[in-house]
Design a protein around this motif. Sequence first.
Motif, PDB file in Angstrom:
ATOM      1  N   ALA A 207      81.640 -78.527 -65.737  1.00  9.16           N
ATOM      2  CA  ALA A 207      80.439 -78.154 -66.497  1.00  9.16           C
ATOM      3  C   ALA A 207      80.704 -78.228 -67.997  1.00  9.16           C
ATOM      4  O   ALA A 207      79.849 -78.663 -68.781  1.00  9.16           O
ATOM      5  N   VAL A 208      81.894 -77.794 -68.430  1.00 10.77           N
ATOM      6  CA  VAL A 208      82.250 -77.904 -69.848  1.00 10.77           C
ATOM      7  C   VAL A 208      82.310 -79.371 -70.263  1.00 10.77           C
ATOM      8  O   VAL A 208      81.790 -79.764 -71.316  1.00 10.77           O
ATOM      9  N   LEU A 209      82.910 -80.194 -69.426  1.00  3.57           N
ATOM     10  CA  LEU A 209      83.026 -81.616 -69.745  1.00  3.57           C
ATOM     11  C   LEU A 209      81.654 -82.282 -69.849  1.00  3.57           C
ATOM     12  O   LEU A 209      81.452 -83.169 -70.693  1.00  3.57           O
TER      13      LEU A 209
ATOM     14  N   ALA B 245      70.856 -75.396 -80.673  1.00  5.21           N
ATOM     15  CA  ALA B 245      70.510 -75.215 -79.255  1.00  5.21           C
ATOM     16  C   ALA B 245      71.619 -75.767 -78.372  1.00  5.21           C
ATOM     17  O   ALA B 245      71.998 -75.148 -77.358  1.00  5.21           O
ATOM     18  N   TYR B 246      72.157 -76.920 -78.739  1.00  3.33           N
ATOM     19  CA  TYR B 246      73.262 -77.503 -77.976  1.00  3.33           C
ATOM     20  C   TYR B 246      74.504 -76.618 -78.061  1.00  3.33           C
ATOM     21  O   TYR B 246      75.170 -76.359 -77.044  1.00  3.33           O
ATOM     22  N   LEU B 247      74.859 -76.168 -79.260  1.00  8.15           N
ATOM     23  CA  LEU B 247      76.059 -75.345 -79.432  1.00  8.15           C
ATOM     24  C   LEU B 247      75.977 -74.064 -78.620  1.00  8.15           C
ATOM     25  O   LEU B 247      76.992 -73.577 -78.101  1.00  8.15           O
ATOM     26  N   GLN B 248      74.766 -73.525 -78.490  1.00  6.48           N
ATOM     27  CA  GLN B 248      74.587 -72.329 -77.679  1.00  6.48           C
ATOM     28  C   GLN B 248      74.926 -72.611 -76.219  1.00  6.48           C
ATOM     29  O   GLN B 248      75.653 -71.855 -75.569  1.00  6.48           O
ATOM     30  N   ARG B 249      74.408 -73.742 -75.708  1.00  6.32           N
ATOM     31  CA  ARG B 249      74.672 -74.112 -74.307  1.00  6.32           C
ATOM     32  C   ARG B 249      76.157 -74.415 -74.087  1.00  6.32           C
ATOM     33  O   ARG B 249      76.745 -74.003 -73.088  1.00  6.32           O
ATOM     34  N   ALA B 250      76.755 -75.138 -75.026  1.00  4.17           N
ATOM     35  CA  ALA B 250      78.166 -75.480 -74.881  1.00  4.17           C
ATOM     36  C   ALA B 250      79.041 -74.234 -74.900  1.00  4.17           C
ATOM     37  O   ALA B 250      80.012 -74.126 -74.140  1.00  4.17           O
ATOM     38  N   SER B 251      78.690 -73.276 -75.764  1.00  4.30           N
ATOM     39  CA  SER B 251      79.446 -72.024 -75.831  1.00  4.30           C
ATOM     40  C   SER B 251      79.303 -71.237 -74.538  1.00  4.30           C
ATOM     41  O   SER B 251      80.280 -70.671 -74.018  1.00  4.30           O
TER      42      SER B 251
ATOM     43  N   SER C 261      78.739 -72.443 -71.621  1.00  8.23           N
ATOM     44  CA  SER C 261      79.494 -73.145 -70.591  1.00  8.23           C
ATOM     45  C   SER C 261      80.976 -72.807 -70.682  1.00  8.23           C
ATOM     46  O   SER C 261      81.628 -72.552 -69.663  1.00  8.23           O
ATOM     47  N   PHE C 262      81.508 -72.765 -71.905  1.00 10.21           N
ATOM     48  CA  PHE C 262      82.923 -72.429 -72.031  1.00 10.21           C
ATOM     49  C   PHE C 262      83.185 -70.973 -71.651  1.00 10.21           C
ATOM     50  O   PHE C 262      84.202 -70.676 -71.008  1.00 10.21           O
ATOM     51  N   HIS C 263      82.303 -70.085 -72.049  1.00 10.71           N
ATOM     52  CA  HIS C 263      82.500 -68.676 -71.705  1.00 10.71           C
ATOM     53  C   HIS C 263      82.524 -68.488 -70.180  1.00 10.71           C
ATOM     54  O   HIS C 263      83.306 -67.693 -69.664  1.00 10.71           O
ATOM     55  N   ARG C 264      81.668 -69.220 -69.457  1.00  9.04           N
ATOM     56  CA  ARG C 264      81.682 -69.136 -67.994  1.00  9.04           C
ATOM     57  C   ARG C 264      83.021 -69.612 -67.441  1.00  9.04           C
ATOM     58  O   ARG C 264      83.584 -69.010 -66.525  1.00  9.04           O
TER      59      ARG C 264
ATOM     60  N   LEU D 223      94.630 -76.642 -71.222  1.00 14.16           N
ATOM     61  CA  LEU D 223      94.842 -76.658 -72.673  1.00 14.16           C
ATOM     62  C   LEU D 223      94.080 -77.822 -73.295  1.00 14.16           C
ATOM     63  O   LEU D 223      93.433 -77.666 -74.340  1.00 14.16           O
ATOM     64  N   LEU D 224      94.117 -78.987 -72.649  1.00 15.11           N
ATOM     65  CA  LEU D 224      93.369 -80.134 -73.148  1.00 15.11           C
ATOM     66  C   LEU D 224      91.868 -79.847 -73.155  1.00 15.11           C
ATOM     67  O   LEU D 224      91.160 -80.234 -74.096  1.00 15.11           O
ATOM     68  N   LEU D 225      91.396 -79.162 -72.124  1.00 13.71           N
ATOM     69  CA  LEU D 225      89.978 -78.793 -72.075  1.00 13.71           C
ATOM     70  C   LEU D 225      89.627 -77.881 -73.248  1.00 13.71           C
ATOM     71  O   LEU D 225      88.581 -78.054 -73.894  1.00 13.71           O
ATOM     72  N   CYS D 226      90.503 -76.932 -73.538  1.00 12.63           N
ATOM     73  CA  CYS D 226      90.271 -76.031 -74.668  1.00 12.63           C
ATOM     74  C   CYS D 226      90.256 -76.797 -75.988  1.00 12.63           C
ATOM     75  O   CYS D 226      89.398 -76.560 -76.850  1.00 12.63           O
ATOM     76  N   LEU D 227      91.198 -77.713 -76.141  1.00 12.16           N
ATOM     77  CA  LEU D 227      91.258 -78.488 -77.376  1.00 12.16           C
ATOM     78  C   LEU D 227      90.004 -79.333 -77.561  1.00 12.16           C
ATOM     79  O   LEU D 227      89.475 -79.445 -78.671  1.00 12.16           O
ATOM     80  N   GLY D 228      89.515 -79.911 -76.473  1.00 15.03           N
ATOM     81  CA  GLY D 228      88.293 -80.710 -76.557  1.00 15.03           C
ATOM     82  C   GLY D 228      87.080 -79.872 -76.896  1.00 15.03           C
ATOM     83  O   GLY D 228      86.255 -80.261 -77.730  1.00 15.03           O
ATOM     84  N   ALA D 229      86.963 -78.714 -76.253  1.00 18.64           N
ATOM     85  CA  ALA D 229      85.815 -77.842 -76.519  1.00 18.64           C
ATOM     86  C   ALA D 229      85.853 -77.317 -77.948  1.00 18.64           C
ATOM     87  O   ALA D 229      84.822 -77.242 -78.634  1.00 18.64           O
ATOM     88  N   ARG D 230      87.059 -76.959 -78.400  1.00 21.97           N
ATOM     89  CA  ARG D 230      87.182 -76.475 -79.789  1.00 21.97           C
ATOM     90  C   ARG D 230      86.762 -77.561 -80.772  1.00 21.97           C
ATOM     91  O   ARG D 230      86.046 -77.292 -81.747  1.00 21.97           O
TER      92      ARG D 230
END
Length: 549
Positions: free
Chosen positions: A468-470, A494-500, A502-505, A524-531
């Motif tokens: 979902a994050v990806l 609006a997008y940043l809200q949804r992306a945030s 998704s990461f929180h979930r 860790l790679l997922l975190c780096l990409g989301a950041r």
Amino acid sequence: MLLDVLGEALADAARQNGWEPPSGEARVPLEVPRDPSHGDLATNLALLLSKSVKRPPREVAQKLIESLPVGKGLLAGVDIAGPGFINFRLAPEALHGVLLEVLAQGEGYGQSGSGAALPVMVEYVSANPTGPMNIVNARAAAIGDALVRLLAASGHAAKSEFYVNDAGRQVDLLGLSLQARYREHVGQPGAFPEDGYQGAYVSELAAQFPPEEAAAALADPKATRFREWSLEHMLAWQREDLAHYGMRFDRWFRESDLHAGGKLDQALAELEKRGHVYESEGAKWFRSTAFGDEKDRVLVRSNGEPTYFLADIAYHADKYERGFRKVIDLWGPDHHGHVQRLQSALVAYGLPEGFLEVLIVQFVKLLSGGEPVKMSKRAGEFITLRELVDEVGADNARYFFLMRSATTPLDFDLDLAKKQSDENPAYYVQYAHARIASLVRYAESNGIEEPKDPGASVRLLDAPEELAVLKELALFPDIVRGAARAREPHRVPAYLQRASESFHRFYHVHRVVTEDRERSQARLLLCLGARRVLANGLGLLGVSAPERM
């Protein structure tokens, strides 16, 4: 980028059936279904094609599906819904590729250099240099600055400009008002000019006026020195307030330069040559009714003074002469009626139709305790840009102004903007970024480093929350281009809200650092990409991406 790949696959599927995709679109339209059970993405391409190919939409949809690369690393599944919508489920391999793309491109992810790049100028704020910036100026500044950033990210040569109205009666009145207030300051009160500026800031300026210049300045009935001095101080004040807000302009353009350079005479002569000007009652008029206006408009008054309308025509013609091929102006709602007549005048002048685009930025209402804040400095309430930024911070002010479309009035909740909790949308997104930064630091402190073969590592990301994050990361480039194309920066918050969200979930379900070293490296790679994507998105808004909160 993933959505481009899918869009091109759809276009190829149409061509394989002898159909040409609709022209005029940047790409075959794709959108996220409102109901997640309907898939990851959807298109109405079959409905768009059905009329031209003279077949039922569902039949067109079926033919398109048969030509799509399902099961080949891009799509995990495709189905037809409703009258002919096509729903897609993205393959995990495609989403893993998105993460690798984010990590490889870094700050450049979301930007594009393709398409018909134009030299574009965005002119915004352009407040009269006769008083402090107000909250409507603050909203226009946030929107204009974000729009310049979005246009640049979309491949355009975008520049920003502030137009200084320093050649008209308003600045003359400021000088006369300052002269009157200086007389009061030195104990020689006299008549105050009709329609003069009554704000307390004029008295503040009077107290700063150089006393050694006072005698000559007071003797001048036109208050020329007071005018010059107050103009420069007000401009410096405005620049300082905008800098405090994190704003910078590529150019501050003065109206007086148009007059000095003969630009108004040039504009008038061109309109006269083209037969769009006539004289009546001693004045010169533009035949505005020939372009649908309710009445003709004065260009030069009977006393020989040019109008603001002529200055506006000359200013925009000057923009074209400087090489800009698209100009976007942000105006207040009280200027709505001026849009069509200026656009018509520019066409009459010989500029391309569509050269000038105007966005109307609607009013702002400040709320505190659920009640409107009275716009009264005397009562101790703040209304200026500087006071708003001091109260809620530049990041919160920008983010709140950008959460809603410029074309709708905005209720700005001061109490909410000051909250340091998830209730505050700006704080929520910034906290997501800071949380990810903290997770990255924790992983690194526990010996979890980026894998040498990230391509193999990302394949371990298979949990629904990870995918979902990806999926959100995959949407970012399309959000940027869509927001720039539609002149709607509010799409980014609006997008940043949804992306945030998704990461929180993901965070609440999965630990990043576990005993499984390989899976920890993948996360860790997922975190780096989301950041990275959150930082890029906040950067487009001119909002900081804190590492700690």
